[in-house]
Design an enzyme around this catalytic site. Sequence first.
Site, PDB file in Angstrom:
ATOM      1  N   GLY A  14       0.821  -1.211   0.000  1.00  0.00           N
ATOM      2  CA  GLY A  14       0.000   0.000   0.000  1.00  0.00           C
ATOM      3  C   GLY A  14       0.852   1.257   0.000  1.00  0.00           C
ATOM      4  O   GLY A  14       2.090   1.195  -0.020  1.00  0.00           O
ATOM      5  N   ASP A  35       0.602  -8.643   2.217  1.00  0.00           N
ATOM      6  CA  ASP A  35      -0.492  -7.845   1.658  1.00  0.00           C
ATOM      7  C   ASP A  35      -1.405  -8.791   0.896  1.00  0.00           C
ATOM      8  O   ASP A  35      -0.917  -9.760   0.305  1.00  0.00           O
ATOM      9  CB  ASP A  35       0.069  -6.777   0.690  1.00  0.00           C
ATOM     10  CG  ASP A  35      -0.845  -5.574   0.539  1.00  0.00           C
ATOM     11  OD1 ASP A  35      -1.990  -5.765   0.091  1.00  0.00           O
ATOM     12  OD2 ASP A  35      -0.407  -4.458   0.859  1.00  0.00           O
ATOM     13  N   ASN A  36      -2.707  -8.544   0.894  1.00  0.00           N
ATOM     14  CA  ASN A  36      -3.581  -9.391   0.064  1.00  0.00           C
ATOM     15  C   ASN A  36      -3.935  -8.698  -1.256  1.00  0.00           C
ATOM     16  O   ASN A  36      -4.702  -9.229  -2.054  1.00  0.00           O
ATOM     17  CB  ASN A  36      -4.853  -9.798   0.816  1.00  0.00           C
ATOM     18  CG  ASN A  36      -5.759  -8.616   1.093  1.00  0.00           C
ATOM     19  OD1 ASN A  36      -5.405  -7.478   0.818  1.00  0.00           O
ATOM     20  ND2 ASN A  36      -6.929  -8.879   1.643  1.00  0.00           N
ATOM     21  N   GLY A  40      -3.795  -2.690  -2.225  1.00  0.00           N
ATOM     22  CA  GLY A  40      -2.362  -2.481  -2.465  1.00  0.00           C
ATOM     23  C   GLY A  40      -2.005  -2.780  -3.913  1.00  0.00           C
ATOM     24  O   GLY A  40      -2.805  -3.323  -4.667  1.00  0.00           O
ATOM     25  N   ASP A  60      -3.971 -12.604   3.426  1.00  0.00           N
ATOM     26  CA  ASP A  60      -4.981 -11.788   4.095  1.00  0.00           C
ATOM     27  C   ASP A  60      -4.820 -11.982   5.606  1.00  0.00           C
ATOM     28  O   ASP A  60      -5.057 -13.080   6.113  1.00  0.00           O
ATOM     29  CB  ASP A  60      -6.363 -12.263   3.621  1.00  0.00           C
ATOM     30  CG  ASP A  60      -7.504 -11.527   4.306  1.00  0.00           C
ATOM     31  OD1 ASP A  60      -7.238 -10.726   5.234  1.00  0.00           O
ATOM     32  OD2 ASP A  60      -8.659 -11.767   3.915  1.00  0.00           O
ATOM     33  N   SER A  79      -5.060  -2.233   5.786  1.00  0.00           N
ATOM     34  CA  SER A  79      -6.463  -1.830   5.901  1.00  0.00           C
ATOM     35  C   SER A  79      -6.832  -0.955   4.709  1.00  0.00           C
ATOM     36  O   SER A  79      -6.017  -0.137   4.283  1.00  0.00           O
ATOM     37  CB  SER A  79      -6.715  -1.010   7.175  1.00  0.00           C
ATOM     38  OG  SER A  79      -8.071  -0.580   7.208  1.00  0.00           O
ATOM     39  N   LYS A  95     -13.110  -6.597   9.165  1.00  0.00           N
ATOM     40  CA  LYS A  95     -12.385  -7.822   9.516  1.00  0.00           C
ATOM     41  C   LYS A  95     -10.893  -7.578   9.733  1.00  0.00           C
ATOM     42  O   LYS A  95     -10.294  -8.119  10.650  1.00  0.00           O
ATOM     43  CB  LYS A  95     -12.601  -8.890   8.434  1.00  0.00           C
ATOM     44  CG  LYS A  95     -13.957  -9.591   8.593  1.00  0.00           C
ATOM     45  CD  LYS A  95     -14.300 -10.457   7.415  1.00  0.00           C
ATOM     46  CE  LYS A  95     -13.535 -11.755   7.424  1.00  0.00           C
ATOM     47  NZ  LYS A  95     -13.941 -12.621   6.289  1.00  0.00           N
ATOM     48  N   TYR A 149     -14.903   1.742   9.304  1.00  0.00           N
ATOM     49  CA  TYR A 149     -13.472   2.050   9.448  1.00  0.00           C
ATOM     50  C   TYR A 149     -13.186   2.586  10.854  1.00  0.00           C
ATOM     51  O   TYR A 149     -12.311   2.088  11.555  1.00  0.00           O
ATOM     52  CB  TYR A 149     -13.091   3.086   8.401  1.00  0.00           C
ATOM     53  CG  TYR A 149     -11.632   3.441   8.355  1.00  0.00           C
ATOM     54  CD1 TYR A 149     -10.670   2.489   8.031  1.00  0.00           C
ATOM     55  CD2 TYR A 149     -11.205   4.749   8.595  1.00  0.00           C
ATOM     56  CE1 TYR A 149      -9.325   2.824   7.955  1.00  0.00           C
ATOM     57  CE2 TYR A 149      -9.861   5.094   8.515  1.00  0.00           C
ATOM     58  CZ  TYR A 149      -8.927   4.137   8.194  1.00  0.00           C
ATOM     59  OH  TYR A 149      -7.598   4.477   8.114  1.00  0.00           O
ATOM     60  N   LYS A 153     -10.995   0.663  13.766  1.00  0.00           N
ATOM     61  CA  LYS A 153      -9.753   1.242  14.274  1.00  0.00           C
ATOM     62  C   LYS A 153      -9.838   1.480  15.790  1.00  0.00           C
ATOM     63  O   LYS A 153      -8.852   1.341  16.504  1.00  0.00           O
ATOM     64  CB  LYS A 153      -9.433   2.548  13.540  1.00  0.00           C
ATOM     65  CG  LYS A 153      -9.021   2.336  12.093  1.00  0.00           C
ATOM     66  CD  LYS A 153      -7.654   1.667  12.002  1.00  0.00           C
ATOM     67  CE  LYS A 153      -7.134   1.570  10.581  1.00  0.00           C
ATOM     68  NZ  LYS A 153      -5.826   0.912  10.486  1.00  0.00           N
TER      69      LYS A 153
END
Length: 328
Positions: A14, A35-36, A40, A60, A79, A95, A149, A153
């Site tokens: 990302g 990273d999944n 990204g 993931d 994220s 998730k 979000y 967080k």
Amino acid sequence: MKPGKRILITGAAGFLGSHLCDRFIREGFYVIGMDNLITGDLRNIEHLFSLENFEFYNHDVSKFVFVAGPLDYILHFASPASPIDYLKIPIQTLKVGSLGIHNLLGLARSKKSRILIASTSEVYGDPTVNPQPEEYWGNVNPVGPRGVYDEAKRFQEAMTMAYHTFHGLETRIVRIFNTYGPRMRLNDGRVLPAFIGQALRGEDLTVFGDGSQTRSFCYVDDLVEGIYRLLFSDYALPVNIGNPDEITIREFGEEIIKLTGTRQKMIYKELPTDDPKQRRPDISKARQLLEWEPKVGRAEGLKITYEYFKSLPEQEIKHKDFTYYNNK
Ligand code: UDP
């Protein structure tokens, strides 16, 4: 500073993750990127693949995370992070902030690693105090579009503190304010790439609401420096990292018009639900604890970022639909 130490960076492909990979590689770390690739882009880290002290896993982190060998540090930066992204993939956003952080805290515990997690100024919601100090608890709507979000967080911070107090884990929490620079996604819907993309395509700049809402934009190198210092500090409570130079979105649009020389104008669109009216970090804590403050002014940072966007392939600049351009 810590040659040979091993660090796991999630969200490595990302915007922020890739800059962190670069910094820790430069400092002599062995960097494991994960990273999944939902938001990204491998192009952000492809220059690292040939290095001996870098490896990458397409994984993931909401699923069980396994890393072989010792691990000294973990940076959790995986994220979705723009309003467009979390409107598109709200469940994954929840998730990664909940199941994902649980997996990584468990990993940190088993490897005895220090873990730093990326939190956000969104924990303050639509703030009723300005600037926002870390002690402010926020004004968040859990069921609005940003709730997935913001609450993920906030949960992530709570979970991290629980592992710190209950298990004695070494934890750090950075609250990141609006940040910009090369490798932002041109089509992630954020105001800066939106405005620059529109200028490059010869379109009008879309200001949401009347443009009187404020943001404070931090250049990515400053942010990375703050995070680096926080990781090696001994402070476990959240620390704001951002640039306190506050500007209205309308003034920001004027700056982009000047910078790009576009002949287009600003047009006004509906303000999204729960869009914060003001945002500016109180960075007293970072100044005092980390002896950190931003060094790159907006004029300089915007110039570098504009050059980056201009250098992207033509078809990518034209691809203005808010989907993921490269690898989806
Ligand atoms: N914004 C805008 N035009 C756009 C995109 C965003 O006026 O094309 C506004 C948005 O409503 C918000 C601010 O710019 O007030 C910053 O939005 P962004 O999505 O970059 O991040 P946020 O700080 O809201 O998470």
